[in-house]
Scaffold this motif. Structure first.
Motif, PDB file in Angstrom:
ATOM      1  N   CYS A 191       0.849  -1.190   0.000  1.00  0.00           N
ATOM      2  CA  CYS A 191       0.000   0.000   0.000  1.00  0.00           C
ATOM      3  C   CYS A 191       0.881   1.236   0.000  1.00  0.00           C
ATOM      4  N   LEU A 195      -1.369   5.716   3.450  1.00  0.00           N
ATOM      5  CA  LEU A 195      -2.550   4.942   3.848  1.00  0.00           C
ATOM      6  C   LEU A 195      -2.293   4.192   5.143  1.00  0.00           C
ATOM      7  N   TYR A 196      -1.046   3.730   5.270  1.00  0.00           N
ATOM      8  CA  TYR A 196      -0.689   3.053   6.514  1.00  0.00           C
ATOM      9  C   TYR A 196      -0.832   4.031   7.684  1.00  0.00           C
ATOM     10  N   ASN A 199      -4.536   4.923   8.567  1.00  0.00           N
ATOM     11  CA  ASN A 199      -5.152   3.871   9.368  1.00  0.00           C
ATOM     12  C   ASN A 199      -4.690   3.930  10.823  1.00  0.00           C
ATOM     13  N   ASP A 319      -4.215  -4.828  10.465  1.00  0.00           N
ATOM     14  CA  ASP A 319      -4.090  -3.509   9.827  1.00  0.00           C
ATOM     15  C   ASP A 319      -3.667  -3.649   8.366  1.00  0.00           C
ATOM     16  N   VAL A 323      -5.508  -2.030   5.129  1.00  0.00           N
ATOM     17  CA  VAL A 323      -4.882  -0.974   4.301  1.00  0.00           C
ATOM     18  C   VAL A 323      -4.600  -1.464   2.876  1.00  0.00           C
ATOM     19  N   HIS A 327      -6.077   0.296  -0.364  1.00  0.00           N
ATOM     20  CA  HIS A 327      -5.184   0.679  -1.461  1.00  0.00           C
ATOM     21  C   HIS A 327      -5.769   0.234  -2.815  1.00  0.00           C
TER      22      HIS A 327
END
Ligand code: FES
Ligand SMILES: [Fe+2]
Length: 361
Positions: A191, A195-196, A199, A319, A323, A327
């Motif tokens: 991803c 985005l990581y 989250n 997680d 994610v 993505h």
């Protein structure tokens, strides 16, 4: 490309898919955000264990890719500087070790530990030498309880952030914390790096995604505090787990706190638990790939229990699953932008606002 996040979270829309897909934006972020902010590089105990010591690092492999040389001189002074020889750009130091001078193996140019050019063979006739740029380029460096941060060309100070962190977790005798290799590990995630972080920056998903974590955290009490280039999420214990033993004069005294989750712009997380610290560094590789390094620090008399290790790994996998899904979802032709929950997504809104602000400047 221009992106905008409305400062009023009730009106704001989330970043669109193009932000996370564009190579161009990915490269702009590198120069406008990562080169202009700070990176945690490790702790001075591990990196510079002795005086008269130099340690080369490459700042963010596959992204910034900047060769940096950390040195500790006889007077314990720590420098972060370019690891590129100012003659013809050879890599100056290849291996960490004890040394009193920095000597380039290519043609013998010699620098003091603070980067000052001291000697160059066969240069007597050279005019206007040395110039200022013939000394090693110096970077900003900040030391917080032995944790070292380097900024290539930072546009903001880290002082306020570190002051807040000291206020909250300074009581933990952080000087006694030691890096624990056995429980540190890297994860490769398919991803975009942001985005990581998106989250990470909300506890909204905890009851949905992390059933085991949710059992030990009090979802209703979970809070997010925003600071300049940092935010802090606080997880409260349900009673199933031991909270922090806060001193009487602590601003959170009396609260059953299970975790302090500090996020430092743009990509660093300092997660403090009663058993120790997990530093997470989110390292961009491509718009589709990210390396997340988990580095564990334990106080002298503590260890990370197997159950804490299992839970941390499980939460990370959960997680990653979401994610990586997001993505893929952002690539859909039919997704435009989303909206933020004003009560639960303040941290994500803060992060996305900072991203836009830095890209604009
Ligand atoms: S490149 Fe270092 S001395 Fe020539
Ligand atoms: Fe999560």
């Amino acid at each position: 490309m221009k992106y905008f996040i409305d400062p009023d979270i009730r009106k704001a829309e989330t970043l669109p898919g193009s932000f996370y897909q564009s190579e161009e934006v990915f490269n702009q972020i590198k120069e406008k955000i990562f080169a202009k902010s700070w990176q945690w590089v490790g702790d001075s105990h591990s990196l510079l264990p002795l005086t008269d010591y130099a340690h080369p690092i490459n700042l963010l492999d596959h992204y910034l890719d900047e060769p940096v040389l950390l040195t500790r001189d006889t007077n314990q002074h720590i420098n972060a500087q370019s690891n590129i020889c100012t003659h013809r750009a050879n890599i100056l130091i290849h291996q960490p070790g004890k040394m009193k001078k920095l000597t380039c193996m290519y043609h013998g140019r010699r620098f003091a530990m603070d980067g000052k050019m001291e000697y160059m063979p066969e240069f007597k006739e050279v005019e206007n030498f040395p110039r200022a740029c013939d000394h090693l380029h110096q970077f900003a460096v900040k030391n917080w309880f032995e944790h070292l941060f380097v900024g290539l060309d930072p546009t903001f100070d880290l002082g306020n952030t570190l002051d807040v962190m000291s206020r909250k977790v300074g009581f933990l005798n952080l000087d006694r914390f030691k890096r624990d290799a056995a429980t540190s590990k890297d994860y490769l995630v398919n991803c975009h790096w942001a985005l990581y972080c998106d989250n990470y920056l909300e506890g909204f998903h905890i009851p949905f995604v992390h059933k085991d974590l949710n059992a030990i955290l009090d979802y209703e009490s979970y809070t997010t505090e925003l600071y300049d280039h940092m935010n802090l999420q606080i997880g409260y214990a349900t009673g199933a787990d031991q909270p922090f033993d806060l001193p009487k004069d602590h601003e959170d005294y009396g609260k059953q706190i299970a975790a302090y989750y500090f996020w430092l712009f743009p990509n660093m997380m300092f997660n403090f638990y009663p058993w120790g610290l997990s530093v997470n560094v989110v390292k961009p590789i491509s718009p589709n790939k990210t390396r997340v390094s988990f580095i564990t620090y334990l106080p002298g008399d503590q260890e990370m229990s197997t159950s804490a290790q299992v839970l941390m790994d499980k939460v990370e996998r959960e997680d990653e699953f979401v994610v990586e899904g997001v993505h893929r979802g952002l690539k859909s032709r039919f997704y435009q932008t989303g909206r933020f929950s004003p009560t639960k997504e303040k941290g994500v809104h803060h992060f996305q606002s900072l991203l836009c602000k830095f890209l604009e400047d």
